[in-house]
Design a protein around this motif. Structure first.
Motif, PDB file in Angstrom:
ATOM      1  N   UNK A 254      -1.113   4.931   3.505  1.00 47.57           N
ATOM      2  CA  UNK A 254      -2.179   5.756   4.058  1.00 47.57           C
ATOM      3  C   UNK A 254      -3.470   5.704   3.264  1.00 47.57           C
ATOM      4  N   UNK A 255      -3.438   5.023   2.107  1.00 46.44           N
ATOM      5  CA  UNK A 255      -4.626   4.997   1.257  1.00 46.44           C
ATOM      6  C   UNK A 255      -5.556   3.858   1.646  1.00 46.44           C
ATOM      7  N   UNK A 256      -6.813   4.170   1.864  1.00 50.69           N
ATOM      8  CA  UNK A 256      -7.841   3.158   2.035  1.00 50.69           C
ATOM      9  C   UNK A 256      -7.694   2.279   3.257  1.00 50.69           C
ATOM     10  N   UNK A 257      -8.539   1.246   3.295  1.00 50.25           N
ATOM     11  CA  UNK A 257      -8.526   0.312   4.409  1.00 50.25           C
ATOM     12  C   UNK A 257      -7.300  -0.584   4.370  1.00 50.25           C
ATOM     13  N   UNK A 258      -6.630  -0.662   3.231  1.00 52.44           N
ATOM     14  CA  UNK A 258      -5.424  -1.485   3.092  1.00 52.44           C
ATOM     15  C   UNK A 258      -4.158  -0.741   3.454  1.00 52.44           C
TER      16      UNK A 258
END
Length: 888
Positions: A254-258
């Motif tokens: 769920x973290x960041x664009x990755x």
């Protein structure tokens, strides 16, 4: 994927909740704050239900159900903490602990282990099993990943992640029952993409990182969320440190664009920042040698020399070059410093190496300088076309989006790449393609003409567009009519039917995304090829359709930011045209200063001017043209002719070694600011450790110099710079979870269709020759490696253990012809030079071609000729022809 158009209502532990139809019970429970214990479940993976830890009671069902595989239905009543459920959890834990070693004090997962947490929660303190515990013999697994299979709970998360998400299939379970052991294939250590996903997803301590073994406990470390310093994907990472030392990097779901995924560079490459060769003191050249000095001495000497040259020769005698690995704030201040404190537009950045080809094509056809799509559009696309991307190696996380679209969304994938389909230890995107055209690097324009011809002759031109753009369609159709199919088939090696199928699928697709990578953007003709791809979207009516667009991939982490901050010769901040008096006046009012109107010199222009003596001084921030450009361009000789060269650097590079002053700069993990990823998404960069020695952020150095030069550009911190950027560019850099894609400027598109296309239609719509490969010659290309990014990553002790030197990639069939195998030495030669290197057999390399990793190519670039695009001034030096002979 859950159907969000319909919902169901259920009750979990007495709490009513409405969720999208198709939601799993374990996910519904999480929405109301109920954490159902589990091992095998992960939101990225398909339900497996093999650990049995997530059992719950469902009313009207006679047995307990696995919540990770049970779909929520209308009216369902679920209980997660009854006596029966808790007894089931204890029983599962008892089975697991029957074989699990009690080695928590020496396990790196201690303090963040799911098994540890659940055992405490359900108090499974004793077991009834008297059998001898299983014992797996310790084996060497890989240089970066440690395994302790006695700790394994057999959830198979690691195997499933490797298969379902990465598409690598490097791991597999061996044995049955309690004797199941996770192993790599073959009698050799693990050889894979080293993404670190198996380390991150393991719920216990069975798979851990060797780079941080025995160094910490979770409560000992500080954490900083920041953005990866390598490619243009812009991944969010969490950097963990202890006593100002880098310990570990990870990224959560769920973290960041990755979305928590990382590649080898992001997961294992962080030690480049703490390399012992880091510059920690300013250096001044005295009596021909660089010696340590104080900051006051270095800055005053630099300011005096700049002032002397400026007074004698004017601001135009200076040039500036900056790396795209700097923050937006530093890039912005650099171009402001050059334009105001120095008084010149002679400035450029590493975006010039290829990204500018895409930028100028987009500005010309769609009136934007950034994507009109996002990563989500890639995932949701029904048709994807990849051209020269080498996506797994160059932009691996964007590659995961493509894989997800194909494997989960059933997107139709078409590839025009230099690689050929082949099974290997690194996933190959061409293996997933419905149609693949294999072309040598720098020859991608020919198959694009085949696609355009198939669109026109297959009557796939959008009818409404054809009515509005009769002249444009007629001109393009006529240019394509002059190209014969036999000629196209000869130069591309692909059948007419292949182009017809791809064209038909693009025309009927509802969400069509075209991705162009570095092999295309950095090649000769890269600008024209980008225009052809935009022509393809125009003709099929996709350019302005929601979910459709052209997406050029960036190699460096802030290539897009460099363009948007105006760190290129021809553009002002906001990617506004320097030649526009209105734009200069607008910026001048914001800066309360006059902007130089004289056209700026680009990277190659500055090298030429330095060689001829017109350029007297240069300020180079983080760039290394001596190692990056071919030697016949003479970057070293040109820089040696300068009266004054100042470099701001992390290391004493080949370019910095020529400087009169070297100023130690802080690394991305040591400073604050923002990066802009290739989508155009601005994200916060935060410091994880203190700057090495006396190094300082680049913006701070430039600000101090400006004060000494009498043009104070004084800022207290990077936030003040970002505030100014937003005042100059209203609405810029709105930090958030996802980017807002740019919209096509229909006025710009109208100008292109109305006649702008005519200026270079003929050369763009002309077949390029296949290439005159004489007997005994080979097509060589500089390519990206998955394990490195530029030269920076070659200073990472983790990545060097995977790939520590350059090796010539060659097809096994060609290797047989040359009588060479892995590790043998060969000599490459042509009229420009020679190089001796070792060989590595790689099946995805087409026969007749060889590849060499750009990151170790300091000596190799002597073999390449450099051509400069007349419009974008992008230097292309990625391909050549060589002879190859085996040497003892």
């Amino acid at each position: 994927m859950a159907d969000t158009t319909e919902t169901v209502r259920l009750t979990i532990d007495g709490i009513a909740i409405t969720v999208p139809k198709g939601t799993l019970v374990i996910e519904a429970a999480r929405r109301v704050g109920v954490m159902v214990p589990h091992f095998c479940y992960h939101p990225k993976l398909k339900p497996d239900a093999n650990c049995r830890m997530c059992l719950v009671e469902v009313e009207k069902m006679p047995k307990l159900q696995t919540s990770c595989s049970t779909v929520a239905t209308e009216g369902m009543t679920v209980r997660t903490a009854t006596t029966v459920v808790n007894d089931a959890h204890r029983s599962v834990l008892e089975f697991i602990l029957a074989n699990h070693p009690l080695d928590c004090p020496v396990c790196d997962q201690g303090g963040r282990c799911d098994l540890q947490d659940f055992s405490h929660e359900y108090t499974a303190t004793a077991g009834r099993f008297a059998e001898t515990k299983r014992i797996f013999q310790k084996e060497y697994f890989s240089p970066l990943i440690e395994t302790q299979m006695n700790r394994c709970v057999q959830c198979l998360r690691c195997v499933r992640y490797c298969d379902e998400v990465m598409d690598v299939k490097a791991l597999a379970p061996a044995g049955r029952g309690t004797m199941t052991e996770i192993k790599s294939f073959g009698p050799h250590p693990l050889d894979c993409e080293f993404c670190g996903g198996c380390v991150q997803i393991c719920p216990v301590g069975a798979i851990t990182s060797r780079l941080s073994m025995y160094e910490y406990r979770p409560w000992m470390v500080k954490r900083a969320d920041t953005i990866c310093q390598f490619c243009g994907d812009g991944c969010q990472i969490t950097v963990q440190t202890k006593d100002n030392e880098l310990i570990e990097v990870n990224s959560e779901y769920g973290a960041g664009r990755n979305n928590g995924d990382l590649c080898a560079r992001g997961f294992f490459g962080y030690h480049a920042t703490s390399h012992p060769d880091r510059l920690t003191k300013p250096l001044i050249r005295r009596n021909g040698l660089l010696v340590e000095a104080t900051w006051e001495e270095a800055l005053e000497h630099t300011a005096q020399q700049i002032a002397r040259i400026k007074q004698a020769h004017g601001g135009q005698a200076f040039g500036g070059l900056i790396t795209s690995r700097c923050t937006n704030e530093e890039l912005y201040l650099f171009q402001k410093f050059m334009r105001l404190a120095i008084g010149t537009n002679n400035l450029d950045s590493s975006a010039r190496y290829g990204h500018m080809n895409a930028i100028q094509a987009m500005r010309r056809v769609q009136g934007t300088h950034s994507w009109t799509v996002t990563f989500e559009h890639i995932t949701e696309a029904d048709v994807l076309l990849l051209v020269g991307t080498n996506i797994t190696e160059a932009n691996p996380i964007t590659g995961l989006r493509v894989k997800e679209a194909v494997k989960k969304g059933r997107a139709r994938l078409f590839t025009i790449e230099s690689a050929q389909p082949a099974i290997g230890t690194i996933s190959n995107i061409t293996n997933l393609a419905q149609q693949h055209v294999c072309m040598p690097t720098a020859q991608f324009g020919n198959p694009l003409l085949g696609l355009l011809k198939a669109v026109v002759e297959g009557q796939h031109v959008d009818q409404q567009f054809q009515k509005q753009s009769t002249d444009y369609v007629a001109a393009v159709s006529q240019a394509l009519a002059d190209i014969s199919w036999p000629d196209l088939e000869t130069v591309t090696g692909a059948a007419r039917e292949t182009f017809a199928q791809i064209a038909a699928e693009i025309a009927k697709g509802r969400r069509v995304v075209i991705l162009a990578g570095q092999e295309l953007l950095r090649s000769a003709g890269g600008y024209g090829a980008c225009l052809q791809l935009l022509d393809l979207l125009l003709l099929t009516g996709k350019l302005t359709e929601p979910g459709c667009g052209f997406a050029p991939l960036a190699e460096e982490n802030n290539d897009q930011g460099a363009v948007e901050m105006g760190a290129v010769a021809e553009l002002l901040p906001g990617a506004l045209d320097l030649t526009s008096a209105e734009h200069r006046a607008q910026l001048g009012r914001a800066w309360k200063a006059d902007i130089p109107s004289m056209a700026g010199a680009t990277l190659m222009d500055m090298i030429d001017r330095a060689q001829s003596g017109l350029l007297k001084g240069m300020i180079i921030v983080g760039e290394n043209p001596v190692a990056s450009l071919p030697s016949h361009v003479s970057p070293k000789e040109a820089l040696q002719k300068l009266e004054f060269l100042v470099c701001q650097e992390l290391f004493l590079t080949e370019t910095a070694a020529l400087a009169h002053v070297v100023l130690p700069a802080a690394a991305p993990l040591e400073k604050s600011g923002t990066f802009t990823n290739q989508e155009g998404h601005v994200q916060s960069v935060r410091p994880a450790i203190e700057p090495a020695g006396d190094s300082r952020p680049d913006w701070e150095i430039l600000s101090a110099l400006s004060v000494l030069l009498g043009t104070p550009l004084d800022y207290g911190d990077s936030k003040e710079l970002l505030k100014e950027i937003r005042s100059v560019l209203p609405g810029y850099g709105q930090l958030g979870p996802a980017p807002i894609p740019a919209k096509v400027d229909t006025a710009a598109t109208g100008r292109y269709i109305a006649g702008g296309y005519r200026q270079d239609l003929a050369p763009r719509y002309t077949l390029a020759p296949r290439g005159s490969q004489t007997e005994g010659s080979w097509h060589i290309a500089l390519t990206q490696s998955l394990f490195h990014s530029g030269k920076l990553s070659t200073r990472s002790k983790g990545l060097i253990q995977i790939e520590g030197q350059g090796a010539l990639r060659i097809n096994p069939a060609d290797a047989t012809r040359l009588a060479v195998t892995n590790g043998d030495r060969v000599r490459l030669s042509n009229k420009r030079g020679t190089l001796t290197t070792i060989v590595k057999l790689v099946e995805r390399v087409p026969q007749g071609s060889v590849w060499f990793p750009d990151h170790f190519a300091q000596e190799t670039v002597t073999l390449f000729e450099c051509t400069i695009d007349p419009v974008t001034k992008v230097p292309a030096f990625r391909t050549s022809s060589v002879s190859i002979v085996k040497v003892a």
